[in-house]
Design a protein around this motif. Sequence first.
Motif, PDB file in Angstrom:
ATOM      1  N   LEU A  87       0.559   1.894  22.921  1.00 17.18           N
ATOM      2  CA  LEU A  87       0.185   2.504  21.647  1.00 17.18           C
ATOM      3  C   LEU A  87      -0.208   1.380  20.700  1.00 17.18           C
ATOM      4  N   LEU A  88      -1.469   1.397  20.256  1.00 12.44           N
ATOM      5  CA  LEU A  88      -1.955   0.350  19.366  1.00 12.44           C
ATOM      6  C   LEU A  88      -2.173   0.943  17.981  1.00 12.44           C
ATOM      7  N   LEU A  89      -1.360   0.509  17.031  1.00 12.02           N
ATOM      8  CA  LEU A  89      -1.428   1.002  15.650  1.00 12.02           C
ATOM      9  C   LEU A  89      -2.082  -0.064  14.765  1.00 12.02           C
ATOM     10  N   ALA A  90      -3.315   0.188  14.351  1.00 14.89           N
ATOM     11  CA  ALA A  90      -4.029  -0.757  13.490  1.00 14.89           C
ATOM     12  C   ALA A  90      -3.966  -0.289  12.044  1.00 14.89           C
ATOM     13  N   TYR A  92       3.863  -1.198  22.701  1.00 12.47           N
ATOM     14  CA  TYR A  92       3.155  -0.893  21.461  1.00 12.47           C
ATOM     15  C   TYR A  92       2.784  -2.181  20.740  1.00 12.47           C
ATOM     16  N   ARG A  93       1.730  -2.079  19.936  1.00 18.61           N
ATOM     17  CA  ARG A  93       1.284  -3.180  19.100  1.00 18.61           C
ATOM     18  C   ARG A  93       1.079  -2.637  17.684  1.00 18.61           C
ATOM     19  N   GLN A  94       1.482  -3.421  16.690  1.00 17.80           N
ATOM     20  CA  GLN A  94       1.174  -3.098  15.301  1.00 17.80           C
ATOM     21  C   GLN A  94       0.291  -4.207  14.738  1.00 17.80           C
ATOM     22  N   ILE A  95      -0.870  -3.824  14.220  1.00 17.96           N
ATOM     23  CA  ILE A  95      -1.846  -4.788  13.734  1.00 17.96           C
ATOM     24  C   ILE A  95      -2.094  -4.521  12.249  1.00 17.96           C
ATOM     25  N   LEU A  96      -1.839  -5.505  11.426  1.00 23.27           N
ATOM     26  CA  LEU A  96      -2.067  -5.322   9.997  1.00 23.27           C
ATOM     27  C   LEU A  96      -3.551  -5.241   9.675  1.00 23.27           C
ATOM     28  N   PHE A  97      -4.333  -6.179  10.213  1.00 23.45           N
ATOM     29  CA  PHE A  97      -5.763  -6.197   9.933  1.00 23.45           C
ATOM     30  C   PHE A  97      -6.487  -6.913  11.062  1.00 23.45           C
ATOM     31  N   GLU A  98      -7.574  -6.333  11.518  1.00 25.24           N
ATOM     32  CA  GLU A  98      -8.432  -6.965  12.509  1.00 25.24           C
ATOM     33  C   GLU A  98      -9.864  -6.948  11.983  1.00 25.24           C
ATOM     34  N   GLU A  99     -10.414  -8.122  11.790  1.00 22.24           N
ATOM     35  CA  GLU A  99     -11.756  -8.215  11.212  1.00 22.24           C
ATOM     36  C   GLU A  99     -12.822  -7.636  12.137  1.00 22.24           C
ATOM     37  N   ILE A 146       2.020  11.471  16.226  1.00 16.53           N
ATOM     38  CA  ILE A 146       1.400  10.790  17.371  1.00 16.53           C
ATOM     39  C   ILE A 146       2.435  10.043  18.188  1.00 16.53           C
ATOM     40  N   VAL A 147       3.390   9.386  17.512  1.00 18.11           N
ATOM     41  CA  VAL A 147       4.381   8.576  18.232  1.00 18.11           C
ATOM     42  C   VAL A 147       5.193   9.406  19.233  1.00 18.11           C
ATOM     43  N   PRO A 148       5.741  10.570  18.862  1.00 20.21           N
ATOM     44  CA  PRO A 148       6.460  11.372  19.863  1.00 20.21           C
ATOM     45  C   PRO A 148       5.568  11.827  21.013  1.00 20.21           C
ATOM     46  N   ALA A 149       4.310  12.124  20.713  1.00 21.09           N
ATOM     47  CA  ALA A 149       3.376  12.498  21.781  1.00 21.09           C
ATOM     48  C   ALA A 149       3.181  11.336  22.743  1.00 21.09           C
ATOM     49  N   THR A 152      -4.418  -5.799  28.802  1.00 28.52           N
ATOM     50  CA  THR A 152      -5.183  -5.995  30.034  1.00 28.52           C
ATOM     51  C   THR A 152      -5.990  -4.738  30.334  1.00 28.52           C
ATOM     52  N   GLU A 153      -6.904  -4.862  31.291  1.00 31.01           N
ATOM     53  CA  GLU A 153      -7.716  -3.713  31.683  1.00 31.01           C
ATOM     54  C   GLU A 153      -6.883  -2.662  32.404  1.00 31.01           C
ATOM     55  N   ASN A 154      -5.696  -3.028  32.848  1.00 32.33           N
ATOM     56  CA  ASN A 154      -4.807  -2.064  33.513  1.00 32.33           C
ATOM     57  C   ASN A 154      -4.046  -1.184  32.522  1.00 32.33           C
ATOM     58  N   HIS A 155      -4.039  -1.576  31.263  1.00 32.03           N
ATOM     59  CA  HIS A 155      -3.348  -0.783  30.254  1.00 32.03           C
ATOM     60  C   HIS A 155      -4.166   0.446  29.866  1.00 32.03           C
ATOM     61  N   THR A 156      -3.474   1.552  29.674  1.00 36.80           N
ATOM     62  CA  THR A 156      -4.078   2.733  29.049  1.00 36.80           C
ATOM     63  C   THR A 156      -3.726   2.660  27.571  1.00 36.80           C
ATOM     64  N   VAL A 157      -4.732   2.422  26.751  1.00 36.81           N
ATOM     65  CA  VAL A 157      -4.487   2.148  25.335  1.00 36.81           C
ATOM     66  C   VAL A 157      -4.788   3.388  24.497  1.00 36.81           C
ATOM     67  N   ILE A 158      -3.773   3.855  23.790  1.00 38.52           N
ATOM     68  CA  ILE A 158      -3.931   4.941  22.828  1.00 38.52           C
ATOM     69  C   ILE A 158      -4.083   4.299  21.460  1.00 38.52           C
ATOM     70  N   GLY A 159      -5.279   4.383  20.912  1.00 38.60           N
ATOM     71  CA  GLY A 159      -5.583   3.684  19.672  1.00 38.60           C
ATOM     72  C   GLY A 159      -5.466   4.567  18.450  1.00 38.60           C
ATOM     73  N   VAL A 160      -4.882   4.004  17.403  1.00 44.31           N
ATOM     74  CA  VAL A 160      -4.742   4.693  16.115  1.00 44.31           C
ATOM     75  C   VAL A 160      -5.137   3.703  15.024  1.00 44.31           C
ATOM     76  N   ILE A 161      -6.095   4.082  14.192  1.00 44.29           N
ATOM     77  CA  ILE A 161      -6.472   3.241  13.053  1.00 44.29           C
ATOM     78  C   ILE A 161      -6.253   4.057  11.798  1.00 44.29           C
ATOM     79  N   ALA A 162      -5.109   3.829  11.177  1.00 45.65           N
ATOM     80  CA  ALA A 162      -4.746   4.619  10.000  1.00 45.65           C
ATOM     81  C   ALA A 162      -3.648   3.913   9.221  1.00 45.65           C
ATOM     82  N   ARG A 163      -3.765   3.937   7.918  1.00 42.90           N
ATOM     83  CA  ARG A 163      -2.709   3.399   7.070  1.00 42.90           C
ATOM     84  C   ARG A 163      -1.432   4.212   7.297  1.00 42.90           C
ATOM     85  N   GLN A 164      -0.287   3.563   7.232  1.00 42.30           N
ATOM     86  CA  GLN A 164       0.976   4.231   7.528  1.00 42.30           C
ATOM     87  C   GLN A 164       1.518   4.906   6.268  1.00 42.30           C
ATOM     88  N   THR A 165       0.924   6.056   6.005  1.00 44.22           N
ATOM     89  CA  THR A 165       1.340   6.917   4.908  1.00 44.22           C
ATOM     90  C   THR A 165       1.607   8.299   5.487  1.00 44.22           C
TER      91      THR A 165
END
Length: 374
Positions: A228-231, A253-260, A212-215, A191-204
């Motif tokens: 926390l949105l992990l794409a 938190y959200r984990q997204i495998l792929f978003e076109e 980032i997660v502890p922060a 929602t627009e009320n969420h403060t979203v911290i976005g990360v787009i990176a392979r989990q390596t």
Amino acid sequence: MQIKLAYIISQIDKALAFEWIAEELPSESLDLCFILLHERETALEQFLKQKNIRVFRINYRGKKDFFGAFLKIFRILSKEKIQVVHCHLFDASLIGLLAAKMAGVQKRISTRHHSTLHHVYFPRAVYYDRFINFLATDLVAISENVRKILVDREKVKAQKIHLVHHGFRLEAFAEVSQARIQKLRDKYQITENHTVIGVIARQTEWKGIQYIVPAFIRFQKKYPQAVLLLANAKGEYKAKIEALLQEIAPANYRQILFEEDIFALYQLFSLHVHTPIDDHSEAFGQTYVEALAAGIPSVFTLSGVAAEFIQDGENALTVDFKNSEAIWEAMNKLLENPVLQNHLKKQGQEHVKKYFDLPVMITKLRKLYQGKTI
């Protein structure tokens, strides 16, 4: 007279970069075709067919198909009278350059898409990198970091290397309809009320998500509605990341495998964070450019191409490597200072336009194929 050019690419399904090249590169002087190494029809192949661009698919599942792929590429290059090959990614470069050399192709180009990955994690693969360097008449370095690795670590002659940054349709990141953004909000329950911290990176490991997660955990204590949105949430380090996520409520938190629709995805972010663990592991780091093009205030470590254009406090905030405390402090600083956010947005979009606009890359590539100085 047209130059007959073949792009040889391995194990790629969907790739905006190659779609953009396919649309922009062909000209009166360049006749472009693609040779794709993959075990099935991919989104890229479908796109090329829709655009009436010649494409050859070679069934390729891995090393056991090496010899067969080599013979098929050799035959295609010979039959099509290809004058220039440009290979992308490891398998395509190894097989494609060898086939091109055997077919008598005089200009053999490979773009180096990785930096110290093999030096650090797969030392034996460095021998293959050196063989690729030998087979190529020209090497494209996508960042100064990659150029330095080729020269200093692999002893490639500097005159053989051409610095060509990735190019982007930058306007696509800035001009996103509200309907597309809302579609993703609904899809991921943001929602627009969420403060979203976005990360787009392979989990390596070297991407640094483990810092980032502890922060974020500490950040959420002050901002309970933070998400926390992990794409691109896949990779050999995924189990360790998921162990860290156990300290966060599933709703946060959200984990997204792929978003076109990557363009709309960035617009969900309040802040963007990308913190590789050292200055050399990232070969380029597309997300550095994409986030700034999208106008998202960002926190970075200086890896890959970031060292060439990111300026602390000017177009992003920078932090030390492997430092959750510094990431947390930067996230707080950004969220609490709208004036700083606006400044970073304006400067970031201006800076990426200067260095990474698609026409800049296309012009350099055309010169390379024509044997002109870049």
